[in-house]
Design a protein around this motif. Structure first.
Motif, PDB file in Angstrom:
ATOM      1  N   ALA A  34       0.848  -1.187   0.000  1.00  0.00           N
ATOM      2  CA  ALA A  34       0.000   0.000   0.000  1.00  0.00           C
ATOM      3  C   ALA A  34       0.883   1.236   0.000  1.00  0.00           C
ATOM      4  CB  ALA A  34      -0.922   0.006   1.224  1.00  0.00           C
ATOM      5  N   GLY A  35       0.284   2.366  -0.322  1.00  0.00           N
ATOM      6  CA  GLY A  35       1.025   3.619  -0.303  1.00  0.00           C
ATOM      7  C   GLY A  35       1.796   3.860  -1.593  1.00  0.00           C
ATOM      8  N   THR A  36       2.240   5.087  -1.769  1.00  0.00           N
ATOM      9  CA  THR A  36       3.013   5.411  -2.955  1.00  0.00           C
ATOM     10  C   THR A  36       4.321   4.626  -2.969  1.00  0.00           C
ATOM     11  OG1 THR A  36       3.881   7.311  -1.751  1.00  0.00           O
ATOM     12  CG2 THR A  36       2.058   7.729  -3.268  1.00  0.00           C
ATOM     13  N   PRO A  37       4.813   4.241  -4.142  1.00  0.00           N
ATOM     14  CA  PRO A  37       5.971   3.360  -4.198  1.00  0.00           C
ATOM     15  C   PRO A  37       7.308   4.101  -4.131  1.00  0.00           C
ATOM     16  CG  PRO A  37       5.016   3.597  -6.376  1.00  0.00           C
ATOM     17  CD  PRO A  37       4.146   4.378  -5.442  1.00  0.00           C
ATOM     18  N   PHE A  38       8.280   3.434  -3.530  1.00  0.00           N
ATOM     19  CA  PHE A  38       9.676   3.852  -3.555  1.00  0.00           C
ATOM     20  C   PHE A  38      10.437   2.928  -4.499  1.00  0.00           C
ATOM     21  CE2 PHE A  38       8.720   5.994   0.417  1.00  0.00           C
ATOM     22  CZ  PHE A  38       9.627   7.054   0.452  1.00  0.00           C
ATOM     23  N   LEU A  39      11.333   3.504  -5.300  1.00  0.00           N
ATOM     24  CA  LEU A  39      12.267   2.740  -6.118  1.00  0.00           C
ATOM     25  C   LEU A  39      13.666   3.043  -5.609  1.00  0.00           C
ATOM     26  CD1 LEU A  39      12.969   0.965  -8.579  1.00  0.00           C
ATOM     27  CD2 LEU A  39      13.016   3.065  -9.962  1.00  0.00           C
ATOM     28  N   HIS A  62       4.576   2.069   2.671  1.00  0.00           N
ATOM     29  CA  HIS A  62       4.702   2.268   1.224  1.00  0.00           C
ATOM     30  C   HIS A  62       5.031   0.957   0.529  1.00  0.00           C
ATOM     31  CE1 HIS A  62       4.863   6.761   1.181  1.00  0.00           C
ATOM     32  NE2 HIS A  62       5.280   6.571   2.423  1.00  0.00           N
ATOM     33  N   ARG A  63       4.728   0.894  -0.775  1.00  0.00           N
ATOM     34  CA  ARG A  63       5.290  -0.160  -1.606  1.00  0.00           C
ATOM     35  C   ARG A  63       6.764   0.162  -1.849  1.00  0.00           C
ATOM     36  NH1 ARG A  63       1.944  -0.740  -6.985  1.00  0.00           N
ATOM     37  NH2 ARG A  63       3.269  -2.599  -7.182  1.00  0.00           N
ATOM     38  N   VAL A  64       7.588  -0.860  -1.902  1.00  0.00           N
ATOM     39  CA  VAL A  64       9.025  -0.658  -2.078  1.00  0.00           C
ATOM     40  C   VAL A  64       9.552  -1.629  -3.125  1.00  0.00           C
ATOM     41  CG1 VAL A  64      11.293  -0.590  -0.960  1.00  0.00           C
ATOM     42  CG2 VAL A  64       9.240   0.031   0.344  1.00  0.00           C
ATOM     43  N   VAL A  65      10.339  -1.109  -4.038  1.00  0.00           N
ATOM     44  CA  VAL A  65      11.054  -1.932  -5.015  1.00  0.00           C
ATOM     45  C   VAL A  65      12.528  -1.544  -4.924  1.00  0.00           C
ATOM     46  CG1 VAL A  65      11.371  -2.531  -7.441  1.00  0.00           C
ATOM     47  CG2 VAL A  65       9.073  -2.017  -6.560  1.00  0.00           C
ATOM     48  N   ALA A  66      13.392  -2.523  -4.734  1.00  0.00           N
ATOM     49  CA  ALA A  66      14.841  -2.299  -4.749  1.00  0.00           C
ATOM     50  C   ALA A  66      15.421  -3.164  -5.854  1.00  0.00           C
ATOM     51  CB  ALA A  66      15.476  -2.648  -3.404  1.00  0.00           C
ATOM     52  N   VAL A  67      16.225  -2.563  -6.702  1.00  0.00           N
ATOM     53  CA  VAL A  67      16.673  -3.225  -7.920  1.00  0.00           C
ATOM     54  C   VAL A  67      18.177  -3.441  -7.901  1.00  0.00           C
ATOM     55  CG1 VAL A  67      16.953  -1.024  -9.131  1.00  0.00           C
ATOM     56  CG2 VAL A  67      16.513  -3.106 -10.448  1.00  0.00           C
ATOM     57  N   ASP A  68      18.599  -4.528  -8.531  1.00  0.00           N
ATOM     58  CA  ASP A  68      19.999  -4.686  -8.909  1.00  0.00           C
ATOM     59  C   ASP A  68      20.135  -4.151 -10.329  1.00  0.00           C
ATOM     60  OD1 ASP A  68      21.064  -5.943  -6.636  1.00  0.00           O
ATOM     61  OD2 ASP A  68      20.537  -7.945  -7.352  1.00  0.00           O
ATOM     62  N   LEU A  69      20.882  -3.078 -10.524  1.00  0.00           N
ATOM     63  CA  LEU A  69      21.101  -2.561 -11.869  1.00  0.00           C
ATOM     64  C   LEU A  69      21.754  -3.624 -12.740  1.00  0.00           C
ATOM     65  CD1 LEU A  69      22.450   0.984 -10.944  1.00  0.00           C
ATOM     66  CD2 LEU A  69      20.177   0.441 -11.852  1.00  0.00           C
ATOM     67  N   ARG A  70      21.600  -3.488 -14.041  1.00  0.00           N
ATOM     68  CA  ARG A  70      22.208  -4.472 -14.948  1.00  0.00           C
ATOM     69  C   ARG A  70      23.706  -4.586 -14.670  1.00  0.00           C
ATOM     70  NH1 ARG A  70      22.042  -3.135 -21.079  1.00  0.00           N
ATOM     71  NH2 ARG A  70      19.779  -3.181 -20.737  1.00  0.00           N
ATOM     72  N   GLY A  71      24.178  -5.829 -14.601  1.00  0.00           N
ATOM     73  CA  GLY A  71      25.583  -6.069 -14.315  1.00  0.00           C
ATOM     74  C   GLY A  71      25.939  -6.067 -12.845  1.00  0.00           C
ATOM     75  N   PHE A  72      24.968  -5.843 -11.974  1.00  0.00           N
ATOM     76  CA  PHE A  72      25.186  -5.822 -10.529  1.00  0.00           C
ATOM     77  C   PHE A  72      24.353  -6.912  -9.864  1.00  0.00           C
ATOM     78  CE2 PHE A  72      26.223  -1.446 -11.659  1.00  0.00           C
ATOM     79  CZ  PHE A  72      27.262  -1.101 -10.798  1.00  0.00           C
ATOM     80  N   GLY A  73      24.754  -7.253  -8.646  1.00  0.00           N
ATOM     81  CA  GLY A  73      23.951  -8.154  -7.817  1.00  0.00           C
ATOM     82  C   GLY A  73      23.636  -9.442  -8.530  1.00  0.00           C
ATOM     83  N   ASP A  74      22.341  -9.769  -8.628  1.00  0.00           N
ATOM     84  CA  ASP A  74      21.915 -10.982  -9.306  1.00  0.00           C
ATOM     85  C   ASP A  74      21.193 -10.685 -10.610  1.00  0.00           C
ATOM     86  OD1 ASP A  74      22.903 -13.050  -7.522  1.00  0.00           O
ATOM     87  OD2 ASP A  74      21.517 -12.205  -6.055  1.00  0.00           O
ATOM     88  N   SER A  75      21.394  -9.480 -11.158  1.00  0.00           N
ATOM     89  CA  SER A  75      20.899  -9.172 -12.499  1.00  0.00           C
ATOM     90  C   SER A  75      21.885  -9.693 -13.538  1.00  0.00           C
ATOM     91  CB  SER A  75      20.698  -7.664 -12.662  1.00  0.00           C
ATOM     92  OG  SER A  75      19.558  -7.226 -11.947  1.00  0.00           O
ATOM     93  N   HIS A 104       8.738   7.378  -5.907  1.00  0.00           N
ATOM     94  CA  HIS A 104       9.774   8.149  -5.217  1.00  0.00           C
ATOM     95  C   HIS A 104      11.115   7.480  -5.526  1.00  0.00           C
ATOM     96  CE1 HIS A 104       6.947  10.575  -2.925  1.00  0.00           C
ATOM     97  NE2 HIS A 104       6.305   9.481  -2.561  1.00  0.00           N
ATOM     98  N   VAL A 105      11.932   8.115  -6.342  1.00  0.00           N
ATOM     99  CA  VAL A 105      13.224   7.556  -6.740  1.00  0.00           C
ATOM    100  C   VAL A 105      14.266   7.920  -5.684  1.00  0.00           C
ATOM    101  CG1 VAL A 105      15.078   7.620  -8.445  1.00  0.00           C
ATOM    102  CG2 VAL A 105      12.677   7.648  -9.190  1.00  0.00           C
ATOM    103  N   VAL A 106      14.967   6.908  -5.188  1.00  0.00           N
ATOM    104  CA  VAL A 106      16.034   7.109  -4.208  1.00  0.00           C
ATOM    105  C   VAL A 106      17.300   6.496  -4.785  1.00  0.00           C
ATOM    106  CG1 VAL A 106      16.846   6.647  -1.860  1.00  0.00           C
ATOM    107  CG2 VAL A 106      14.400   7.026  -2.293  1.00  0.00           C
ATOM    108  N   CYS A 107      18.308   7.320  -5.033  1.00  0.00           N
ATOM    109  CA  CYS A 107      19.560   6.821  -5.600  1.00  0.00           C
ATOM    110  C   CYS A 107      20.714   7.271  -4.718  1.00  0.00           C
ATOM    111  CB  CYS A 107      19.751   7.328  -7.022  1.00  0.00           C
ATOM    112  SG  CYS A 107      19.665   9.123  -7.203  1.00  0.00           S
TER     113      CYS A 107
END
Length: 296
Positions: A34-39, A62-75, A104-107
């Motif tokens: 629920a709530g506005t999402p964070f990326l 909030h909804r939360v999505v955390a990503v591994d950028l291409r070439g990082f982590g398990d991407s 909401h973009v957090v970098c």
């Protein structure tokens, strides 16, 4: 959206996904319903796991999505290109695929350019932009490559095509655990050995340095493009600059590209890895900011 079992470390309440996005297997985790999402977009030497203590604090509201950028982590690490433009398109398509609406973009750290470009080039994807201990090419990032005036050798090392991929494998723990993390953390520290183990695991994969090389190389080929982009497309959504030990580096950068609402905060007692060192204080800042920005 394909749900998978965790490949590495995880935390309760988080689901792992691996989907073909823009031609690359993109690993991302989700939490909250629920709530506005964070990326959340990690820096270096990090993966999505840099946010593992922050995610539950945000996901309560909030909804939360955390990503591994291409070439990082398990991407995926088999793509031909790992530049900023491709990473931005990955995130744009991910936002569309997940039907998140504006986020909401957090970098942080080296992903500042990715977050800025997403906000500038895809404003419909973005509710707000938060940069944590970050800068942009042409706005101060190049200072970090100037070793004669306080910069660091690792910026050129990582940004020279093929060098990290040739020299770092087999030395991941020495570079990350023995050099980078001690240098980047403040007196409070707070980063567990288990966290460092997970980060080292991810960078020890085959071709695990391709994403790093691509993002750092961007600094050396920018040639004024970021300044031109900021002039043509200043960030119109609210912008939050979060500094730690390097204050006011983030503030002085993001203030120059913000075209409207701007706020700056310093979190005391931390080094460079703010989300890992003091997720509680960072969550308080992000939740307050989002609460001010969100539609009422």
């Amino acid at each position: 959206m394909t749900t998978i079992d965790p490949i590495g470390a995880t935390v309760p309440g988080v689901q792992h996904h691996l989907d073909d996005i823009n031609g690359v297997p993109l690993h991302h985790v989700t939490a909250g319903d629920a709530g506005t999402p964070f990326l959340l977009i990690h820096g270096w030497p990090e993966t999505w796991y840099a946010f593992h203590r922050l995610i539950p604090l945000l996901a309560a509201r909030h909804r939360v999505v955390a990503v591994d950028l291409r070439g990082f982590g398990d991407s995926g690490t088999e793509a031909e290109v790992y530049d900023e433009e491709s990473a931005v398109e990955d995130l744009h398509q991910l936002v569309e695929r997940l039907a998140l609406g504006p986020v909401h973009v957090v970098c942080q750290d080296i992903s500042g350019g990715v977050g800025f470009r997403l906000a500038a080039e895809h404003p419909g994807d973005v509710l707000s932009l938060t940069g944590i201990e970050t800068s942009l090419a042409g706005f101060g990032l190049e200072m970090l490559a100037d070793v004669l005036h306080g910069g660091s050798w690792h910026v050129s090392f990582l940004g020279t095509p093929g060098i990290a991929s040739m020299l770092a494998p087999g030395h991941e723990r020495e570079l990350i655990a023995d050099w980078a993390y001690p240098l980047m953390t403040g007196p409070a520290g707070g980063i567990s050995p288990e966290t460092i183990d997970e980060i080292v695991r991810a960078y020890s994969r085959d071709h695990g340095w391709r994403g790093t090389e691509g993002l750092y190389r961007q600094l050396f080929i920018d040639d004024g493009a970021t300044r031109e982009r900021a002039t043509a497309h200043p960030v119109r959504v609210p912008v939050l600059a979060v500094d730690g030990v390097n204050r006011p580096f983030t503030e002085s950068t993001l203030r120059q590209v913000a075209g409207g609402d701007f706020e700056a905060v310093t979190i005391e007692g931390v080094g460079h890895l703010v989300a890992q060192e003091d997720p509680e204080s960072l969550a308080d800042v992000l939740l307050r900011f989002a609460g001010r920005v969100d539609p009422h």
